[in-house]
Write an enzyme that holds these catalytic residues in place. Sequence first.
Site, PDB file in Angstrom:
ATOM      1  CD  GLU A   1      45.870  46.887  39.370  1.00  0.00           C
ATOM      2  OE1 GLU A   1      44.738  47.412  39.353  1.00  0.00           O
ATOM      3  OE2 GLU A   1      46.591  46.875  40.390  1.00  0.00           O
TER       4      GLU A   1
ATOM      5  CG  ASN B   1      52.797  46.085  38.135  1.00  0.00           C
ATOM      6  OD1 ASN B   1      53.522  45.193  38.569  1.00  0.00           O
ATOM      7  ND2 ASN B   1      52.154  46.933  38.929  1.00  0.00           N
TER       8      ASN B   1
ATOM      9  CG  HIS C   1      49.153  43.582  46.450  1.00  0.00           C
ATOM     10  ND1 HIS C   1      49.854  44.377  47.333  1.00  0.00           N
ATOM     11  CD2 HIS C   1      49.111  44.270  45.269  1.00  0.00           C
ATOM     12  CE1 HIS C   1      50.216  45.502  46.729  1.00  0.00           C
ATOM     13  NE2 HIS C   1      49.788  45.460  45.471  1.00  0.00           N
TER      14      HIS C   1
ATOM     15  CD  GLU D   1      51.819  47.268  42.884  1.00  0.00           C
ATOM     16  OE1 GLU D   1      50.825  47.211  43.647  1.00  0.00           O
ATOM     17  OE2 GLU D   1      51.766  47.743  41.735  1.00  0.00           O
TER      18      GLU D   1
ATOM     19  CG  ASP E   1      50.934  44.069  50.469  1.00  0.00           C
ATOM     20  OD1 ASP E   1      50.319  43.143  49.898  1.00  0.00           O
ATOM     21  OD2 ASP E   1      50.612  45.260  50.329  1.00  0.00           O
TER      22      ASP E   1
END
Length: 446
Positions: free
Chosen positions: A227, A270, A306, A335, A337
């Site tokens: 990030e 990432n 996400h 990651e 979701d």
Amino acid sequence: MPSAIFRRAAAAALCASALTLTMGGAAGADPGGQGPHGVGAEQRSANAPEHAGTPGRPDHAGTPGRPDHAAGGEACRFGSAEGASEPARDSLAAVAPEGMVIGTIAAGGGHHADADYPDPFPDDAEYRDVLAADFSSVTPENYLKWESLRPAEGEYDFEQADAVVAWAQQNAIDVRGHALFWHSQNPDWLEDGDYSAEELHAILEDHVRTVVSRYAGCIDQWDVANEIFTGDGQLRTEENIWLRELGPEVLDDVFRWAHEEDPGATLFYNDYNAEGINAKTDAYYELAAAQLERGVPVGGFGAQSHLSMQYGFDDSLQANMERFDALGLKTAVTEIDVRGTIGEDGQMSPEDRAGAAERYAQVLDACLAVEGCTSFTVWGTLDEHSWVPGTFPGEGDALIMEGDYERKSSYCTLQRTLVEHTEGAESWEQDEAFSACRGILDQAGL
């Protein structure tokens, strides 16, 4: 033994012996009476690299290739995969294509410390058994972040991270490392310390070299820099202590240090909101391309994914991964979701639940279509453990299992997507092993 399991078992066997883990019993035994996949209370690491915990440049800093203690023949030994069982026919790991891992997290630390349940990974044997049965990759959710590893200046605490890696080795499961360089979840002693640029550079180098060398040969992929860009493609020069104090040039350093400690690991950028082609991913593309021109060992780009049902889905995900693939980088969904507004029962509406299940499948489809996308990780397994409700009040229902590990339609769309990709629609429609998920999807109208 399926070829994917054989590959992971062979990789596990390469982990040699610079580190020793006190397991409280033989590999595959039941340490502390916690079951075949247990992590005993006495499992502790020992013999960190000689420079571990010593601020400043270790003796081997700047030396090309692996240092004496790293994986060129002296690497970590965290167990053997000899006793690992084959995944069940109806698991996600069993139906993934050869060369692709389907991952989840080892939940623990971070927000779990304030929850009304014990830390999931170290304290819940059933949870570990579910992970071992269904997945082929695991990411320590918090145990490899600075706030967990670095409790005080000059100190390292590897106990929980070591336990995850040892468990993964015993179960022939790949490990993804997360994260070496980030603006968040740093310890107060670091953020509030009055360090010179030279001191910070030395602290960072010691950390990267110490952590990567410890797990050389046992961690397959690393989120090296996490990030680092804002949504408009600007570097986080205010929030990120390393970028603020050391400048963007330090990004070359962290990749080179990590590569020197473990040339076999794939080193990633990432980020979130990095699924499609946008200002943020343009910035990553330009940065990675420039670094590759300079010979910096960047190896991959990870899209966290996400997602929220409040927003649309960016269908340029595949095209985005393809352009990084064309650079020669691996890509990964790291990651995923899919959250939404929930009612008193903790669930999204049936329509949003169905939409979330379709989002999971869309992202997996995009990954499967790109040759270099070989890792797909769901950021959790059980809704009860998810970070989402604590971060986005009123939202949740974001993961693929609920209750007593009941599979949701989001799990089943992943299973169907994998089966149809690897074996064809006929296998999905007729194989009795998939009947439970077929029923769940029929009930959901999917």
